[in-house]
Design an enzyme around this catalytic site. Structure first.
Site, PDB file in Angstrom:
ATOM      1  N   CYS A 174       0.927  -1.322   0.275  1.00  0.00           N
ATOM      2  CA  CYS A 174       0.208   0.390   0.156  1.00  0.00           C
ATOM      3  C   CYS A 174       0.422   1.005  -0.186  1.00  0.00           C
ATOM      4  O   CYS A 174       0.651   1.908  -0.832  1.00  0.00           O
ATOM      5  CB  CYS A 174      -0.384   0.273   1.697  1.00  0.00           C
ATOM      6  SG  CYS A 174      -2.024   1.636   1.095  1.00  0.00           S
ATOM      7  N   GLU A 186      -8.319   2.358 -13.073  1.00  0.00           N
ATOM      8  CA  GLU A 186      -7.225   3.318 -11.996  1.00  0.00           C
ATOM      9  C   GLU A 186      -5.905   3.656 -13.394  1.00  0.00           C
ATOM     10  O   GLU A 186      -6.525   4.541 -13.344  1.00  0.00           O
ATOM     11  CB  GLU A 186      -6.724   3.330 -11.322  1.00  0.00           C
ATOM     12  CG  GLU A 186      -8.354   2.587  -9.894  1.00  0.00           C
ATOM     13  CD  GLU A 186      -7.444   2.071  -8.461  1.00  0.00           C
ATOM     14  OE1 GLU A 186      -7.955   2.278  -7.437  1.00  0.00           O
ATOM     15  OE2 GLU A 186      -6.415   1.832  -8.375  1.00  0.00           O
ATOM     16  N   TYR A 188     -10.187  -3.372 -10.351  1.00  0.00           N
ATOM     17  CA  TYR A 188      -9.340  -1.630 -10.409  1.00  0.00           C
ATOM     18  C   TYR A 188      -8.402  -1.486 -11.272  1.00  0.00           C
ATOM     19  O   TYR A 188      -8.321  -0.664 -11.243  1.00  0.00           O
ATOM     20  CB  TYR A 188     -10.202  -1.539  -9.009  1.00  0.00           C
ATOM     21  CG  TYR A 188      -8.714  -2.926  -8.170  1.00  0.00           C
ATOM     22  CD1 TYR A 188      -8.030  -1.773  -7.840  1.00  0.00           C
ATOM     23  CD2 TYR A 188      -8.971  -3.422  -7.549  1.00  0.00           C
ATOM     24  CE1 TYR A 188      -6.995  -1.939  -6.812  1.00  0.00           C
ATOM     25  CE2 TYR A 188      -8.203  -3.983  -6.912  1.00  0.00           C
ATOM     26  CZ  TYR A 188      -7.635  -3.700  -6.294  1.00  0.00           C
ATOM     27  OH  TYR A 188      -6.001  -3.420  -5.023  1.00  0.00           O
ATOM     28  N   CYS A 234      -1.449   1.780  -2.868  1.00  0.00           N
ATOM     29  CA  CYS A 234      -2.521   2.596  -2.667  1.00  0.00           C
ATOM     30  C   CYS A 234      -2.123   4.271  -2.795  1.00  0.00           C
ATOM     31  O   CYS A 234      -2.850   5.057  -3.349  1.00  0.00           O
ATOM     32  CB  CYS A 234      -3.793   2.458  -2.182  1.00  0.00           C
ATOM     33  SG  CYS A 234      -3.187   1.340  -0.383  1.00  0.00           S
ATOM     34  N   LYS A 276      -0.294   5.686  -5.773  1.00  0.00           N
ATOM     35  CA  LYS A 276      -1.926   5.315  -7.066  1.00  0.00           C
ATOM     36  C   LYS A 276      -1.843   6.288  -7.257  1.00  0.00           C
ATOM     37  O   LYS A 276      -2.709   7.588  -7.941  1.00  0.00           O
ATOM     38  CB  LYS A 276      -1.969   4.284  -7.008  1.00  0.00           C
ATOM     39  CG  LYS A 276      -2.920   4.217  -7.988  1.00  0.00           C
ATOM     40  CD  LYS A 276      -4.050   2.739  -7.861  1.00  0.00           C
ATOM     41  CE  LYS A 276      -4.597   2.976  -6.491  1.00  0.00           C
ATOM     42  NZ  LYS A 276      -5.982   2.072  -5.934  1.00  0.00           N
ATOM     43  N   GLU A 289     -26.557  14.887  -1.251  1.00  0.00           N
ATOM     44  CA  GLU A 289     -27.870  15.150  -0.885  1.00  0.00           C
ATOM     45  C   GLU A 289     -28.642  14.049  -1.409  1.00  0.00           C
ATOM     46  O   GLU A 289     -29.207  13.923  -1.579  1.00  0.00           O
ATOM     47  CB  GLU A 289     -28.335  16.860  -0.880  1.00  0.00           C
ATOM     48  CG  GLU A 289     -28.364  17.227  -2.750  1.00  0.00           C
ATOM     49  CD  GLU A 289     -28.764  18.623  -2.200  1.00  0.00           C
ATOM     50  OE1 GLU A 289     -30.117  19.212  -2.011  1.00  0.00           O
ATOM     51  OE2 GLU A 289     -28.022  19.340  -3.339  1.00  0.00           O
ATOM     52  N   HIS A 294     -27.304  20.832   1.302  1.00  0.00           N
ATOM     53  CA  HIS A 294     -27.940  21.648  -0.285  1.00  0.00           C
ATOM     54  C   HIS A 294     -26.602  23.084  -0.144  1.00  0.00           C
ATOM     55  O   HIS A 294     -26.370  23.623   0.231  1.00  0.00           O
ATOM     56  CB  HIS A 294     -29.352  22.473  -0.292  1.00  0.00           C
ATOM     57  CG  HIS A 294     -29.769  22.983  -1.604  1.00  0.00           C
ATOM     58  ND1 HIS A 294     -29.275  21.625  -2.886  1.00  0.00           N
ATOM     59  CD2 HIS A 294     -30.178  23.949  -2.037  1.00  0.00           C
ATOM     60  CE1 HIS A 294     -29.621  22.292  -3.847  1.00  0.00           C
ATOM     61  NE2 HIS A 294     -29.970  23.674  -3.660  1.00  0.00           N
TER      62      HIS A 294
END
Length: 448
Positions: free
Chosen positions: A43, A182, A178, A48, A51, A442, A437
């Site tokens: 990682c 990615e 993935y 990760c 990346k 939302e 909002h």
């Protein structure tokens, strides 16, 4: 005096191994860890973290373009791969140092070398030194899987992609998961011509069908080319350094780099597991129980090497649970239900819980709610890219059993929403929450 050199010896200083080492030491255990590559594991060093930094860098391509619609006079910009690469690698170095400091501050002994098992309670280092431990924890993670075919040695994997000397003008990426999607988004935003080659007909297996179809649609609109049902036959290196990729059911493709992203396998080869009786499954992963204990009572395993859920936060939780259970007197079992996940594609995906297909198969009667919209920022920027939020509800109980999102900041929004799914909240609970909002998030409380 103990008959062992250490109470715990950990092989692998990645996320799971470091967490287990630190927590076990905090409980008073004498701990040592061996790492043959770099402290921090996949990682931090080659996964990760670097990346995600490339993902951030890639987003500037669209942000700079869109800024003009928001009144900013932006001059034509040029991307410099060398600057980003070197800055990312410098950050990796910094993080590796912090991981090392963490182990040192907890008085964990670190052996920067390979270790293998020579007994249920003994390991051998690469220099021949033998060390005994009452318990051994295997946290060696996973390793990129590269299919065997002529010329496969000319390809790179996610291990090497962060160290490229120059940005390739044309990239062929093998895989549909993935990692493939990615890096396709990253290289495409940097200006490379990207082709994803998949031996099957589906990207992102395991994700909701509508969400992955939306990513495919957007990716193609952005200029990424997809070749389905096209297994690799060979890679030929040409005299000018370029590569020719030969595929089944497809014309050959010329590229400057080929990235193999066809999954990861448990990193168990050469550790001596079979010699001491540690059982492996058909994928080469270490078989463990809920307590992370292998078939050998003194040997445990956590993280990707067990092939349960290949996610860094899961490995960390497993390492913590192991240390608290064995050395802290706090028996802990990791709950693998409703683990959130993300794909940092362009745009990104966030998901938690069951897909629509899984829910129909398991629950029978379900309700689905979707919101298909353009983010306010995209509207003003003149970008037609649409976000898609999807909620899966158990019709019998009104409980939300799945959330799936693709759009700007989807993982950031999904992390908070995943708490609601984990807690078993209902659609009525979402409906009763006042919308924030204007925001994209939302939409989750306005689904009809």
């Amino acid at each position: 005096m103990s008959e062992f050199d250490y109470d715990l010896f950990v092989i692998g200083a990645g996320s799971g191994g470091v967490r287990a080492s630190r927590i076990a030491a905090s409980h008073g255990a004498r701990v040592a860890v061996a790492e043959e590559h770099r402290v921090g594991g996949t990682c931090v060093i080659r996964g990760c973290v670097p990346k995600k930094l490339l993902v951030y860098g890639a987003h500037f391509a669209e942000d700079i373009h869109d800024a003009r619609k928001f009144g900013w006079e932006v001059a034509d910009c040029k991307f410099n791969w060398d600057v980003l690469r070197d800055n990312v690698l410098a950050e990796v170095d910094r993080l590796e140092g912090l991981y090392g400091q963490t182990l040192d501050s907890h008085k964990v002994t670190v052996f920067k070398t390979r270790a293998t098992l020579i007994g249920p309670q003994k390991v051998r280092l690469a220099d021949g030194q033998e060390i005994s431990a009452e318990r051994i924890l295997l946290a060696t993670g996973g390793w990129p899987f590269v299919p065997e075919f002529p010329g496969s040695e000319h390809a790179i994997t996610s291990n090497e992609v962060f160290h490229l000397d120059k940005l390739p003008k044309r990239v062929v990426i093998a895989g549909g998961g993935y990692i493939a999607n990615e890096f396709a988004g990253i290289f495409n935003e940097f200006g490379s011509k990207v082709t994803i080659v998949n031996r099957g007909d589906t990207i992102l297996r395991g994700y909701d069908e509508q969400i992955r179809d939306r990513l495919l649609q957007i990716s193609m609109t952005k200029g990424i080319d997809f070749k389905f049902n096209a297994p690799f036959q060979s890679i030929e290196k040409n005299d000018d350094g370029t590569l020719t990729v030969h595929l089944e059911n497809c014309d050959a493709i010329t590229a400057d780099a080929v990235l193999i992203a066809t999954g990861r396998t448990p990193n168990t080869k050469g550790l001596g597991l079979e010699d001491v009786g540690v059982e492996l499954d058909e994928h080469g992963a270490i078989k463990v129980g809920d307590d992370n204990q292998s078939s050998v009572p003194s040997i445990y395993a956590v993280g990707d090497v067990t092939n349960r859920i290949q996610l860094t936060p899961v490995a960390i939780r497993e390492g913590q649970a192991f240390a608290d259970s064995v050395f802290g007197g706090k028996p802990t079992v990791v709950d693998y239900k409703n683990v959130p996940s993300a794909v940092f594609s362009h745009p990104p995906i966030g998901a938690v819980g069951m897909t629509e297909a899984e829910a129909r198969n398991k629950l029978g009667s379900i309700r689905t709610y979707t919101s298909d919209f353009r983010a306010m920022k995209n509207v003003l920027a003149g970008r037609n890219e649409r976000a898609l939020y999807k909620m899966i509800v158990n019709a019998a109980t009104d409980q939300v059993v799945g959330l799936h999102m693709i759009g700007p900041d989807a993982p950031e929004i999904l992390q908070a929403a995943a708490i609601a799914v984990k807690a078993g909240l209902t659609k009525a609970d979402f409906d009763a929450t006042v919308a924030l909002h204007p925001s994209m998030a939302e939409e989750l409380v306005l689904l009809k």
